[in-house]
Design a protein around this motif. Structure first.
Motif, PDB file in Angstrom:
ATOM      1  N   GLU A  33       0.844  -1.204   0.000  1.00  0.00           N
ATOM      2  CA  GLU A  33       0.000   0.000   0.000  1.00  0.00           C
ATOM      3  C   GLU A  33       0.874   1.246   0.000  1.00  0.00           C
ATOM      4  O   GLU A  33       1.662   1.460   0.915  1.00  0.00           O
ATOM      5  CB  GLU A  33      -0.925   0.001   1.220  1.00  0.00           C
ATOM      6  N   GLY A  35      -0.568   4.361  -0.439  1.00  0.00           N
ATOM      7  CA  GLY A  35      -1.587   5.396  -0.439  1.00  0.00           C
ATOM      8  C   GLY A  35      -1.198   6.603   0.401  1.00  0.00           C
ATOM      9  O   GLY A  35      -0.172   6.612   1.073  1.00  0.00           O
ATOM     10  N   TRP A  37      -3.103  10.417   2.396  1.00  0.00           N
ATOM     11  CA  TRP A  37      -4.277  11.192   2.761  1.00  0.00           C
ATOM     12  C   TRP A  37      -4.267  12.489   1.963  1.00  0.00           C
ATOM     13  O   TRP A  37      -3.332  13.270   2.045  1.00  0.00           O
ATOM     14  CB  TRP A  37      -4.283  11.479   4.257  1.00  0.00           C
ATOM     15  N   TRP A  44      -8.752   9.180   1.790  1.00  0.00           N
ATOM     16  CA  TRP A  44      -7.583   8.341   1.554  1.00  0.00           C
ATOM     17  C   TRP A  44      -7.515   7.966   0.076  1.00  0.00           C
ATOM     18  O   TRP A  44      -8.498   7.494  -0.490  1.00  0.00           O
ATOM     19  CB  TRP A  44      -7.662   7.080   2.415  1.00  0.00           C
ATOM     20  N   SER A  46      -5.867   5.445  -2.359  1.00  0.00           N
ATOM     21  CA  SER A  46      -5.184   4.152  -2.337  1.00  0.00           C
ATOM     22  C   SER A  46      -4.394   3.948  -3.624  1.00  0.00           C
ATOM     23  O   SER A  46      -4.897   4.187  -4.720  1.00  0.00           O
ATOM     24  CB  SER A  46      -6.204   3.025  -2.174  1.00  0.00           C
ATOM     25  N   ARG A  47      -3.147   3.535  -3.476  1.00  0.00           N
ATOM     26  CA  ARG A  47      -2.309   3.196  -4.627  1.00  0.00           C
ATOM     27  C   ARG A  47      -1.620   1.859  -4.321  1.00  0.00           C
ATOM     28  O   ARG A  47      -0.423   1.807  -4.102  1.00  0.00           O
ATOM     29  CB  ARG A  47      -1.265   4.281  -4.875  1.00  0.00           C
ATOM     30  N   THR A  48      -2.377   0.797  -4.308  1.00  0.00           N
ATOM     31  CA  THR A  48      -1.844  -0.515  -3.967  1.00  0.00           C
ATOM     32  C   THR A  48      -1.088  -1.095  -5.149  1.00  0.00           C
ATOM     33  O   THR A  48      -1.563  -1.092  -6.277  1.00  0.00           O
ATOM     34  CB  THR A  48      -2.974  -1.476  -3.561  1.00  0.00           C
TER      35      THR A  48
END
Length: 137
Positions: A33, A35, A37, A44, A46-48
């Motif tokens: 992860e 991610g 804020w 949030w 997310s950039r998994t």
């Protein structure tokens, strides 16, 4: 040596394979992860990243017996190019894989019981060489 470490959760476990010489290969995917804020949107983002990981020999055997989907782990190893060009395609499919040299389980939200395995052939060989050198001296 140019090693890199990824910390994440095991997201997929692939089948254990064996080479013709009996060498064990174990692969899994690691969800990392990256991610953040976003203050302006107040949510949030997310950039998994799903990082393929491959292990070999004794490490592969130990990892295959230990890992379960969802476990938090840190994997250290070499990031290798695993790109290929499909038949008839003009452009390569770009991808990479992490060839693990070590896998560590996170104890942040779990406990573990450690069981030492036997020495590898490499360790036994080094020990044998040391014994022969001290005997010859």
């Amino acid at each position: 040596m140019n090693e890199i470490s990824f910390t994440g959760n095991v997201s997929k476990i692939h089948e254990t394979r064996h080479k013709g010489n009996g060498e064990t290969i174990f692969s899994f995917d690691l969800a990392v992860e990256n991610g953040y804020w976003d203050k302006t949107r107040e949510k949030w983002i997310s950039r998994t990243r799903f990082q393929p990981v491959v292990t070999f020999r004794e490490l592969a055997v130990n990892v295959a017996q230990t890992l379960k989907v969802g476990m938090a782990v840190t994997v250290t190893g070499l990031l290798l190019d695993d790109s290929f060009t499909p038949n008839g395609a003009q452009y390569a499919v770009r991808r990479d894989k992490l060839e693990a040299t070590d896998v560590a389980i996170s104890l942040r939200r779990a406990t573990a019981v450690v069981t030492k395995t036997g020495k590898s052939r490499e360790e036994e060989g080094r020990e044998h060489n040391r014994q022969q050198l001290t005997t010859a001296a």
